[in-house]
Enzyme design. Structure first.
Site, PDB file in Angstrom:
ATOM      1  N   ARG A  31      70.541   5.583  21.927  1.00  0.00           N
ATOM      2  CA  ARG A  31      70.136   6.743  22.669  1.00  0.00           C
ATOM      3  C   ARG A  31      70.894   8.011  22.409  1.00  0.00           C
ATOM      4  O   ARG A  31      70.964   8.775  23.220  1.00  0.00           O
ATOM      5  CB  ARG A  31      70.156   6.699  24.240  1.00  0.00           C
ATOM      6  CG  ARG A  31      69.319   5.580  24.737  1.00  0.00           C
ATOM      7  CD  ARG A  31      69.467   5.411  26.179  1.00  0.00           C
ATOM      8  NE  ARG A  31      68.436   4.263  26.838  1.00  0.00           N
ATOM      9  CZ  ARG A  31      68.950   3.742  27.985  1.00  0.00           C
ATOM     10  NH1 ARG A  31      69.979   3.962  28.701  1.00  0.00           N
ATOM     11  NH2 ARG A  31      68.454   2.502  28.182  1.00  0.00           N
ATOM     12  N   ARG A  35      69.477  12.854  26.689  1.00  0.00           N
ATOM     13  CA  ARG A  35      69.925  13.676  27.808  1.00  0.00           C
ATOM     14  C   ARG A  35      71.110  14.051  27.815  1.00  0.00           C
ATOM     15  O   ARG A  35      71.322  15.238  28.796  1.00  0.00           O
ATOM     16  CB  ARG A  35      69.438  12.955  29.281  1.00  0.00           C
ATOM     17  CG  ARG A  35      67.819  12.761  29.374  1.00  0.00           C
ATOM     18  CD  ARG A  35      67.637  12.011  30.714  1.00  0.00           C
ATOM     19  NE  ARG A  35      68.239  10.400  30.674  1.00  0.00           N
ATOM     20  CZ  ARG A  35      68.146   9.863  31.514  1.00  0.00           C
ATOM     21  NH1 ARG A  35      68.024  10.013  32.861  1.00  0.00           N
ATOM     22  NH2 ARG A  35      68.784   8.550  31.505  1.00  0.00           N
ATOM     23  N   ARG A  44      62.562  19.186  26.458  1.00  0.00           N
ATOM     24  CA  ARG A  44      61.976  18.116  27.411  1.00  0.00           C
ATOM     25  C   ARG A  44      61.388  19.249  28.585  1.00  0.00           C
ATOM     26  O   ARG A  44      60.210  19.054  28.976  1.00  0.00           O
ATOM     27  CB  ARG A  44      62.932  17.310  27.873  1.00  0.00           C
ATOM     28  CG  ARG A  44      62.100  16.452  28.937  1.00  0.00           C
ATOM     29  CD  ARG A  44      62.542  14.980  29.411  1.00  0.00           C
ATOM     30  NE  ARG A  44      61.726  14.343  30.400  1.00  0.00           N
ATOM     31  CZ  ARG A  44      62.152  13.189  30.863  1.00  0.00           C
ATOM     32  NH1 ARG A  44      63.420  12.480  30.218  1.00  0.00           N
ATOM     33  NH2 ARG A  44      61.561  12.563  31.742  1.00  0.00           N
ATOM     34  N   ASP A  81      59.768   5.084  22.690  1.00  0.00           N
ATOM     35  CA  ASP A  81      59.962   4.268  23.906  1.00  0.00           C
ATOM     36  C   ASP A  81      59.331   2.974  23.676  1.00  0.00           C
ATOM     37  O   ASP A  81      58.470   2.852  22.764  1.00  0.00           O
ATOM     38  CB  ASP A  81      59.481   5.036  25.137  1.00  0.00           C
ATOM     39  CG  ASP A  81      59.749   4.185  26.347  1.00  0.00           C
ATOM     40  OD1 ASP A  81      59.278   3.221  27.004  1.00  0.00           O
ATOM     41  OD2 ASP A  81      61.120   4.619  26.986  1.00  0.00           O
ATOM     42  N   TYR A 155      58.085  -5.691  31.931  1.00  0.00           N
ATOM     43  CA  TYR A 155      57.389  -4.486  32.361  1.00  0.00           C
ATOM     44  C   TYR A 155      55.938  -4.654  32.547  1.00  0.00           C
ATOM     45  O   TYR A 155      55.428  -4.190  33.364  1.00  0.00           O
ATOM     46  CB  TYR A 155      57.772  -3.216  31.376  1.00  0.00           C
ATOM     47  CG  TYR A 155      59.008  -2.517  31.588  1.00  0.00           C
ATOM     48  CD1 TYR A 155      59.626  -1.804  32.317  1.00  0.00           C
ATOM     49  CD2 TYR A 155      60.343  -3.163  30.464  1.00  0.00           C
ATOM     50  CE1 TYR A 155      61.026  -1.257  32.280  1.00  0.00           C
ATOM     51  CE2 TYR A 155      61.469  -2.875  30.551  1.00  0.00           C
ATOM     52  CZ  TYR A 155      61.749  -1.826  31.693  1.00  0.00           C
ATOM     53  OH  TYR A 155      62.997  -1.254  31.539  1.00  0.00           O
TER      54      TYR A 155
END
Length: 349
Positions: A31, A35, A44, A81, A155
């Protein structure tokens, strides 16, 4: 030229994946594009959402390259993702603000056959790869990735993440034939996805099994080791020289079985694994990646120095890639990342 005929690239990270030990290990962070970087947050906000960013190939390529410009990592990780695979398999995908991803219809209630695959949904990701490849420094290794079948299935069955992956575990125990069909479909879709990334220009790939640690041993063998082994075998049949990193988070004592059973080229270790134990029990010469606690990086200073030195001491005689034990956290100070790289590379001494 890409594909199986392409000449082997020679970078520090790829050399380690092929079994060479380096005095200064190559570094990348899970990652690392994300962020904690102000430039990512700005982009973003401009694009309006995570999935919109992933599907804007120009923007996704920019995000992939941002941490390379700032820190000079040895590896770039594709910005995408793991849920692009179920999206291509026919589920709807969206992200709820502050809550995470959602998939529908959920396979706990809907037969797999009801989904209508659309593998053109991979194309924007492949275009991102091509754009990054064209812009990337030739000394930097480009890593693609996919989620491992068990984690992706959790998921798809529940429609969202959960603390214990209970819906998928219940289905796997209660109707193993139906669950196996879901896993088989994910394997097929993942092989297609990874080979497409390789054809577009990635140098190596990683399989993320974020929820591997939730399974009992026999279930781990069936739903983690066996499907990942099939993916590795299938990808290698098409791209024999492309390395595959396996990251079974939470595998713990099952790591040696995972390494031998899947035949991955390297194993990623999460932060709970004692690196000295891992070095003793993993196959001799198998490259290892990891495993600094992301929270230690937030703390910085002596906490990072002690942890880094302990990890490197454990793998002093083994091919080794420095990384975190899981993804970098959004509140990680940027100067701590820079200090980490300096320490790993010996520039603070």
């Amino acid at each position: 030229m890409t594909g199986p005929e392409a000449p082997l690239r020679d970078t520090s990270l790829l050399s380690v994946l092929r079994g060479e030990r380096k005095d200064v290990p190559p570094v990348w962070l899970m990652r690392q594009a994300g962020r904690y970087l102000p430039e990512y947050r700005a982009l973003r906000a401009d694009k309006g959402g995570f999935l919109e960013l992933v599907y804007d190939s120009e923007a996704a390529a920019e995000v992939t390259l941002q941490p390379l410009r700032r820190f000079g990592f040895d590896g770039a990780i594709l910005f995408s993702d793991i849920l692009i695979v179920p999206y291509a398999m026919g589920q709807d995908l969206w992200f709820e603000t502050g809550e995470g991803p959602r998939l529908a219809p959920i396979l706990a209630e809907t037969p797999l056959e009801a989904l209508k695959p659309d593998f053109s949904r991979y194309e924007a990701v492949y275009e991102t790869v091509r754009r990054v490849r064209a812009a990337l420094d030739p000394n930097v290794t480009f890593l693609g990735f996919a989620g491992s079948p068990w984690t992706v299935a959790t998921y798809m069955v529940a429609g969202q993440g959960s603390k214990d992956q209970g819906a998928a575990r219940r289905l796997a125990y209660g109707d193993p034939a139906r669950f196996a069909a879901i896993i088989d479909a994910i394997v097929e879709a993942t092989v297609t996805y990874l080979c497409g990334q390789i054809d577009a220009g990635v140098d190596a790939v990683q399989l993320f099994d974020s929820w591997a640690g939730s399974l009992a041993p026999l279930e781990f063998d069936r739903w983690v080791i066996e499907p990942n082994a099939r993916i590795v075998e299938r990808v290698k049949a098409i791209h024999p020289d492309v390395s595959v990193i396996g990251f079974p988070k939470g595998a713990g004592a099952k790591l040696p079985d995972y390494a031998r059973g899947t035949k991955v080229d390297a194993v990623g270790l999460d932060e709970t694994v004692d690196p000295h134990w891992a070095n003793a029990v993993l196959p001799k010469g198998l490259p290892v990646q990891g495993n600094l606690d992301p929270l230690a990086l937030i703390a910085g200073g002596d906490a990072v120095v002690r942890a880094v030195d302990n990890i490197r001491a454990a793998f002093v005689d083994r091919p080794y890639i420095f990384n975190l034990g899981h993804g970098i956290l959004p509140d990680t100070p940027i100067d701590h990342v820079a200090a980490l790289l300096d320490h790993v590379r010996g520039k603070d001494r």
